[in-house]
Write a protein that holds these residues in place. Sequence first.
Motif, mmCIF file in Angstrom:
data_model
loop_
_atom_site.group_PDB
_atom_site.id
_atom_site.type_symbol
_atom_site.label_atom_id
_atom_site.label_comp_id
_atom_site.label_asym_id
_atom_site.label_seq_id
_atom_site.Cartn_x
_atom_site.Cartn_y
_atom_site.Cartn_z
ATOM 1 N N TRP A 42 -2.293 0.340 -4.506
ATOM 2 C CA TRP A 42 -1.655 -0.782 -3.828
ATOM 3 C C TRP A 42 -1.361 -1.856 -4.866
ATOM 4 C CZ3 TRP A 42 -6.916 -0.106 -3.655
ATOM 5 C CH2 TRP A 42 -7.717 -1.191 -4.023
ATOM 6 N N GLN A 87 -3.997 -1.253 -8.984
ATOM 7 C CA GLN A 87 -2.711 -1.618 -8.414
ATOM 8 C C GLN A 87 -1.566 -0.810 -9.029
ATOM 9 O OE1 GLN A 87 -5.053 -3.836 -9.281
ATOM 10 N NE2 GLN A 87 -5.580 -4.519 -7.224
ATOM 11 N N TRP A 144 0.867 -1.188 0.000
ATOM 12 C CA TRP A 144 0.000 0.000 0.000
ATOM 13 C C TRP A 144 0.902 1.235 0.000
ATOM 14 C CZ3 TRP A 144 -3.202 1.894 4.797
ATOM 15 C CH2 TRP A 144 -4.106 2.889 4.382
ATOM 16 N N ASN A 145 0.590 2.209 -0.839
ATOM 17 C CA ASN A 145 1.506 3.331 -0.983
ATOM 18 C C ASN A 145 0.739 4.599 -1.330
ATOM 19 O OD1 ASN A 145 1.893 3.590 -4.269
ATOM 20 N ND2 ASN A 145 1.541 1.476 -3.651
#
Length: 534
Positions: free
Chosen positions: A223, A280, A205-206
Amino acid sequence: MKKKLSFTLALAMVLSVAACGNNGGSTAGTTTTAAPAAAAETTAAAETTAAAETTTAAEDTAAAETEAAPVEAEPISAEPLVHLDFETTDGLTAVEQTENVGALTGANFGIQDSTHPILIAEGQGAVGNALYLDGKYGVDFEVPQTDESYTFSFWYNADRVSTYGPVVQIGRNIGMSNADATVTWLNITKTTWGSNSADIFPVGWNRNSSIGTEVSADGVWPWIYAMDDMEHGKREWCLITIVADGNRYVADDGMERVGTKFYLNGELKWEANADNMYYQGLAPEILTGEGLEGHIGINYWDTIYKGFIDELYIYDEALTDGQVKTLFEQGNPPEKPEAPEYEAGAEEEEAEPEALPVAPVDAAAIDVLGTPERVLGFWSDTTDGFELADGQTLKISLNNYSDGVNNWDNFVTAFTNTPVTTDKVASADNYEGYAEYGVLRADAFGWGYPDGAVTFGCSWGEDWAGWLKLMTSAKVTMNIQRDGADAFIDYTFTGEDGTVMTETAVMSGAWAADAPVYVHITGEAAYIELLSVE
């Protein structure tokens, strides 16, 4: 990092942190973790991945792996920016969470130096020794600046990892509000974002709070994971490797990503790029800029990790599939590593909390969320949506039975443009044109509305432990009054022993004055009985 997330797969989450009695940006005073606004903290991205897309993606990946030739290991000539082998404690600093957040504006906890010894498990790592975290401390390390082409890799064996809790987290201004700084991070964690709210681990997760702001005022929160709705590395060794190739593209949600590969144990599990634009991927510029932080097992919001870590690498270039295979083949960890012995002082011993009893059932309830065992998946169930017309006041009464663990384990009030129904999860996947004006958690925290649009006030001041205990069995009444583009919400919480606490929230300009507005109740890790709506 309790935050929570926006609940629409194709939309970037729009979050705002607001402390009780504060005009925004800080959760200081909260004694338990919250997603970093998405909220919780901290908080979001979509809580639910579209099952059909996930299944198709997983099948496509499986087919590709079947057809592809086996990957051969290749030598790695690049020198790593960071290599922590944990043979010794050199370059490591023991740290712990503290209630004093200092100058941080987006954190629940501060991080300070700790006297806890750094535990090295001799001969128990993927290569030689390993770091062991016993759930009471974390480790900080230095992270040098790099560009958008990099590789991040480490071995882990988790005894315990919580939802949003960090295994390793790196970035800059991690504990700040995006209103005060450009916030970037990459958190290797666990979530419930798989198909049908499946637990998935590990998840990369970012975020970058400054990227894509024309789409989302709170930046991009993507993520990436293995796309298999499974947990890997729970009491077994696993190597996670994430490779950013430096190539930017615009994803389906209108925000930028960097091409990303996600590997487990040296095998490519998923690739996000311009030809494969799911949610993603990686946000741009995570490791650029000054003031980078590296935290192992600890962050500013969530439960500290417990388990082993070994062979942590950061390269300033994108390794090839074969070089990632080499990282895996270098490891030979024991199947059942033994943790080093450490006798904590009496003051450090933590009693295990007793499980709360099954909640009573009120036969008069007109709707229920979760089960009496206080089990409710985040955003997995909802009441009907009730119209909030201009000049109207909604009066809602409910029973709230929290599990008593986290502040956000309670009911949630959502304001949307669409009347949802109890038979479908509230999301754009289920309702055409669905959007959220704002989401308010019971603990004076929210997201989804424009910056500064909500202010909170609550009667319990800094006594969050007392409030959390009350909410394990509370009668809740709320009055929601609308005046054009504004709403005024008054909550009253009455505990089993008669203790009363109150909370207010003012939403200003979260929607247009003539916009349709509907209110529904959902929650997390609780049992909620809707008693009346007038």
